[in-house]
Design a protein around this motif. Structure first.
Motif, PDB file in Angstrom:
ATOM      1  N   HIS A   1      -0.989 -11.061  -1.928  1.00 31.37           N
ATOM      2  CA  HIS A   1      -1.325 -10.344  -3.164  1.00 31.37           C
ATOM      3  C   HIS A   1      -1.223 -11.211  -4.412  1.00 31.37           C
ATOM      4  O   HIS A   1      -1.555 -10.750  -5.505  1.00 31.37           O
ATOM      5  N   GLY A   2      -0.761 -12.464  -4.269  1.00 29.60           N
ATOM      6  CA  GLY A   2      -0.576 -13.309  -5.435  1.00 29.60           C
ATOM      7  C   GLY A   2       0.773 -13.074  -6.087  1.00 29.60           C
ATOM      8  O   GLY A   2       1.473 -12.110  -5.798  1.00 29.60           O
ATOM      9  N   ARG A   3       1.138 -13.993  -6.979  1.00 30.02           N
ATOM     10  CA  ARG A   3       2.436 -13.833  -7.661  1.00 30.02           C
ATOM     11  C   ARG A   3       2.285 -14.237  -9.123  1.00 30.02           C
ATOM     12  O   ARG A   3       1.944 -15.408  -9.394  1.00 30.02           O
ATOM     13  N   PRO A   4       2.473 -13.339 -10.078  1.00 31.23           N
ATOM     14  CA  PRO A   4       2.861 -11.949  -9.831  1.00 31.23           C
ATOM     15  C   PRO A   4       1.682 -11.121  -9.335  1.00 31.23           C
ATOM     16  O   PRO A   4       0.543 -11.343  -9.753  1.00 31.23           O
ATOM     17  N   PRO A   5       1.931 -10.160  -8.455  1.00 35.82           N
ATOM     18  CA  PRO A   5       0.844  -9.331  -7.945  1.00 35.82           C
ATOM     19  C   PRO A   5       0.388  -8.325  -8.999  1.00 35.82           C
ATOM     20  O   PRO A   5       1.117  -8.000  -9.935  1.00 35.82           O
ATOM     21  N   GLU A   6      -0.816  -7.824  -8.804  1.00 30.82           N
ATOM     22  CA  GLU A   6      -1.345  -6.819  -9.739  1.00 30.82           C
ATOM     23  C   GLU A   6      -0.585  -5.503  -9.622  1.00 30.82           C
ATOM     24  O   GLU A   6      -0.393  -4.795 -10.608  1.00 30.82           O
ATOM     25  N   HIS A   7      -0.132  -5.170  -8.429  1.00 31.63           N
ATOM     26  CA  HIS A   7       0.580  -3.913  -8.183  1.00 31.63           C
ATOM     27  C   HIS A   7       1.989  -4.013  -8.784  1.00 31.63           C
ATOM     28  O   HIS A   7       2.806  -4.841  -8.355  1.00 31.63           O
ATOM     29  N   THR A   8       2.290  -3.183  -9.793  1.00 30.16           N
ATOM     30  CA  THR A   8       3.573  -3.316 -10.501  1.00 30.16           C
ATOM     31  C   THR A   8       4.765  -2.962  -9.616  1.00 30.16           C
ATOM     32  O   THR A   8       5.841  -3.535  -9.768  1.00 30.16           O
TER      33      THR A   8
END
Length: 848
Positions: free
Chosen positions: A468-475
């Protein structure tokens, strides 16, 4: 005729829209003064207002003979009954003039007292004006009543004083409730006072009911209940039956609304309710006037008197006149489930707070006659989780098996502390699901694994970051990744949690924001950064309170109290607030923190019996995050109580460097007190907070070389801004291990000063015993600079000065005898008094 309502003449009596601002005079004193000469005094009041008590009080003050009687409901048609009961004689009831003369000849210079005039017969009512010209006459009249208009007019014309009993002030009602039910908790006490509305009999009834039924404080006693509660409700119902139908309906509407309402909402019976003293006017924010029940309890009884069809009709009428949020509840109460569902969903869309939105959506999902759409169920569950109501969220979800519902179910199980079940709940979500759903799944997997297997959680975090990547879009996932960093104490973990909280708040993800804030508070507290933890908890509690997220708010409040108690600050205030919290229905974690805070503050303050009882009542299986904390407080309380054999320090669950150190320190003290007993086991590999590490190093150094006793001093300094109680224990250890008096006394004096300032009564006593070993005594006492008496200490000492014994003071204030004695000792210490009498005298001087 003079109308003494609120101490004003009839012409100046308060209008519906004008409440008197001056305090009303004492009605007993007014009535006693007016009866110094012949005349008629009428005491009126609503059911339970204390009319009979008022008559008895006036009669007790009268110096002559009292002739007491009154009407009876079942014999209201018997001529002259009330008078015959008073003079204890048969009367010539065939002639009113002869009846009046017969009564006058017996009463003469005495006092004629007639209770319950609303049940008096026409002969008695017609005789009173003639008697008032020659005798002192005191009567009570309940409002509402059904006296004929002509009889009432004649009574008003003949009477010298018409006294309407004022309701009790909140302070008076609180004192009465405490006397009636000394064991009532603060939260229940406040609810009793609010519902009773200043009606003495309602205060007593509801207080007893709250003690007998603590699980249902808000439930109104019904007329067919057993005991005094049902009898009082029946008496109120009997009085309300004397109202006209429009007035009864208006009173019932107030009971159903549970709030003040505009006159137009209540219908035509308002004026009658005002005349009966059952309602008052209150200004609203818009400059208008609202009608409020003097006693919400009486309004609730009025609502209960309606038949089911009539009650449903009133609910439907109210639903047409109130906003959607209230209308949904009234329609649900009327059994109109489908319209209630529609209004609830519509109101939830514009609800101003998360708490109100959750309530409305949960109402929509709980209606038997309506089938909620799946999206509404999911919205209800999400709203419930945002305000900390996981069980309600699970009920709203039902048996739904879609991916979104599985994630929400996992979040609910996480909040309940069922981590393994939460992980199992989300494993059904496939990787092919929508990205946001997968991110939510990964969040639950991370948090569910973190407490049980931190290493595995770190692996999952790396995988989630790659996906999801870091930081992810999902809070929410971002907050979970920050939680993993915090658990590993990676550099910058505080910033990561804080920014995750801010990002979630900005995105409107209240659940992730509160969860992140909670993790920040718990991690700071676990590391011994108690001041930071308390401040963050206070700010988060304020934010949750403004959003009506009460379950989350209580978590943060309880954590703040725990940090404050452990720091050794404001112990009296901690006990008061923590006990008030424990008295409520709380999430398990909040209950654990509040119990630990109250018990530790009580034990440190000398209330050891109360602390033991509180800890003994804790759940057998508390929430995992507070289990170790409660075990340590129980061990510490046992050690403070001089019972080292009862101490079994346990390794705290999870990573808690501060608590791990405190457990070992308590074990060291137990070993010291055991005088050669086995030393407490070391917690191999446990990571300890820096002050705890310094303290344990000092113990080890002294065990190897007694000359190293000065190593307790830097340890005490390390505790100064963390936990004052541990600072005292380090200084005490230095003084106890130091054989040379010249070197032992200075640290002991410092320990005494810190313990006294913080109110650490037990440690203060132990320090002074150590000082006495070195011939340091406190023969000359003086007031302690900077130590003000608390409000409760002033209250206790004032009662001591009035000659009240400890048992009586405990009953009046609703506290234990041991607590009374503790307050007396604290007052003696602060005032420099040698005896309780001297302390009481000095306290009175301060209060004057």
């Amino acid at each position: 005729m003079r109308d003494a309502t609120a101490g004003q003449t009839g012409a100046d009596a308060p209008r519906l829209d004008q409440r008197p601002t001056a305090p009303a005079p004492d009605p007993i004193a007014v009535a006693t003064g007016r009866l110094a000469r012949p005349g008629l005094v009428v005491v009126t009041g609503a059911p339970g207002a204390g009319r009979s008590d008022a008559l008895r009080a006036v009669a007790d003050r009268f110096g002559g003979t009292v002739f007491a009687g009154g009407g009876l409901a079942i014999l209201r048609a018997v001529p002259g009954l009330a008078l015959s009961r008073a003079v204890r004689a048969r009367l010539p009831i065939e002639d009113g003039a002869l009846t009046a003369e017969a009564v006058r000849s017996r009463v003469r210079g005495g006092l004629l007292v007639l209770d319950d005039l609303q049940w008096a017969d026409p002969l008695t009512l017609g005789t009173l004006p003639a008697l008032a010209a020659h005798c002192r006459v005191l009567v009570s009249l309940r409002t509402p009543h059904r006296l004929p208009a002509a009889a009432l007019a004649a009574l008003r014309e003949a009477c010298d004083t018409w006294l309407a009993l004022p309701p009790l002030t909140p302070q008076q009602a609180t004192e009465l409730a405490r006397r009636t039910a000394p064991g009532l908790g603060a939260a229940s006490l406040a609810e009793v006072v609010a519902r009773a509305g200043g009606v003495p009999l309602a205060v007593e009834t509801l207080a007893r009911h709250a003690v007998a039924h603590p699980e249902s404080v808000s439930r109104q006693p019904e007329p067919d209940d057993a005991g005094s509660a049902g009898a009082v409700a029946h008496a109120v119902a009997d009085a309300l039956a004397d109202l006209t139908r429009p007035a009864r309906t208006a009173m019932a509407a107030l009971g159903m609304l549970r709030r003040p309402a505009a006159r137009g909402l209540l219908g035509a019976g308002v004026a009658e309710l005002v005349d009966a003293g059952l309602v008052v006017a209150q200004p609203d924010d818009g400059g208008g006037t609202l009608i409020a029940a003097v006693s919400p309890y009486v309004a609730e009884v009025a609502a209960g008197l309606l038949g089911s069809d009539e009650r449903a009709g009133v609910h439907r009428r109210l639903a047409e006149l109130v906003p959607d949020a209230e209308a949904a509840r009234h329609l649900a109460a009327a059994g109109d489930d489908q319209p209630a569902y529609q209004r609830a969903v519509a109101a939830a869309a514009t609800a101003p707070t998360a708490g109100e939105r959750a309530d409305l959506l949960l109402l929509a999902c709980g209606l038997d006659g309506a089938e909620p759409r799946p999206a509404v169920r999911r919205d209800a569950a999400a709203a419930a989780l945002a305000v900390g109501r996981p069980r309600a969220a699970l009920r709203a979800l039902g048996d739904a098996v879609d991916a979104d519902s599985a994630v929400l179910r996992g979040e609910a199980l996480l909040q309940l502390g069922e981590a393994a079940e939460a992980v199992a709940a989300v494993t059904v979500v496939p990787d092919a699901a929508e990205q946001q759903v997968v991110a939510a799944r990964d969040r639950v997997l991370l948090l569910g694994t973190l407490g049980r297997d931190p290493a595995r959680a770190a692996e999952l975090a790396e995988a989630a970051a790659r996906r999801h990547g870091r930081p992810p879009e999902h809070t929410g996932l971002r907050a979970a990744l920050a939680a993993v960093d915090a658990a590993g104490r990676r550099t910058g973990w505080e910033r990561e949690l804080a920014t995750a909280t801010a990002a979630a708040g900005a995105a409107g993800d209240a659940l992730a924001a509160r969860w992140s804030a909670w993790l920040l508070v718990e991690t700071l507290a676990a590391d011994g950064r108690l001041a930071e933890a308390a401040e963050n908890a206070r700010l988060a509690a304020d934010a949750c309170g403004s959003d009506l997220a009460y379950s989350w708010q209580t978590r943060f409040l309880a954590a703040e109290l725990w940090c404050t108690a452990l720091r050794g600050e404001q112990l009296d205030d901690v006990v008061r607030r923590a006990v008030a919290l424990v008295d409520r229905t709380l999430p398990a974690v909040a209950h654990g923190y509040a119990t630990a805070a109250a018990a530790l503050a009580e034990a440190d303050g000398g209330l050891l019996a109360s602390a033991r009882a509180r800890l003994g009542a804790r759940p057998a299986r508390p929430a995992a995050s507070v289990a170790g904390l409660l075990d340590w407080v129980a061990a510490e309380a046992a050690w403070l109580d001089g019972q080292p054999e009862a101490v079994t320090p346990l390794r705290p669950a999870g990573r808690a460097p501060l608590l791990a150190g405190l457990s070992q320190i308590t074990g060291r003290w137990v070993a010291y007190d055991a005088a050669g007993g086995d030393r407490a086991p070391e917690l191999d590999g446990a990571e300890l907070a820096a002050p705890a590490q310094a303290t344990l190093a000092a113990w080890q150094a002294v065990a190897a070389d007694p000359s190293k006793v000065t190593e307790f001093d830097p340890a005490a300094t390390a505790w100064h801004d963390v936990a004052r109680r541990e600072e005292v224990r380090c200084l005490l250890a230095h003084g106890l291990y130091e054989a040379d008096a010249s070197r032992a006394v200075p640290p002991l004096l410092r320990a005494e000063q810190v313990a006294e300032q913080a109110g650490l009564v037990v440690l203060l006593g132990r320090t002074r015993r150590a000082l006495r070993r070195h011939a340091v005594r406190r023969e000359t006492r003086g007031p302690r600079a900077g130590m003000e008496l608390t409000d409760r200490e002033r209250e206790v000492l004032r009662l001591v000065a009035q000659g009240e014994p400890t048992r009586r003071i405990a009953g009046l204030l609703g506290i234990s005898r041991e607590t009374v004695e503790t307050h007396i000792r604290a007052g003696m210490r602060k005032l420099g008094a040698k005896t309780r009498t001297e302390a009481a005298g000095l306290a009175l001087e301060l209060l004057q």
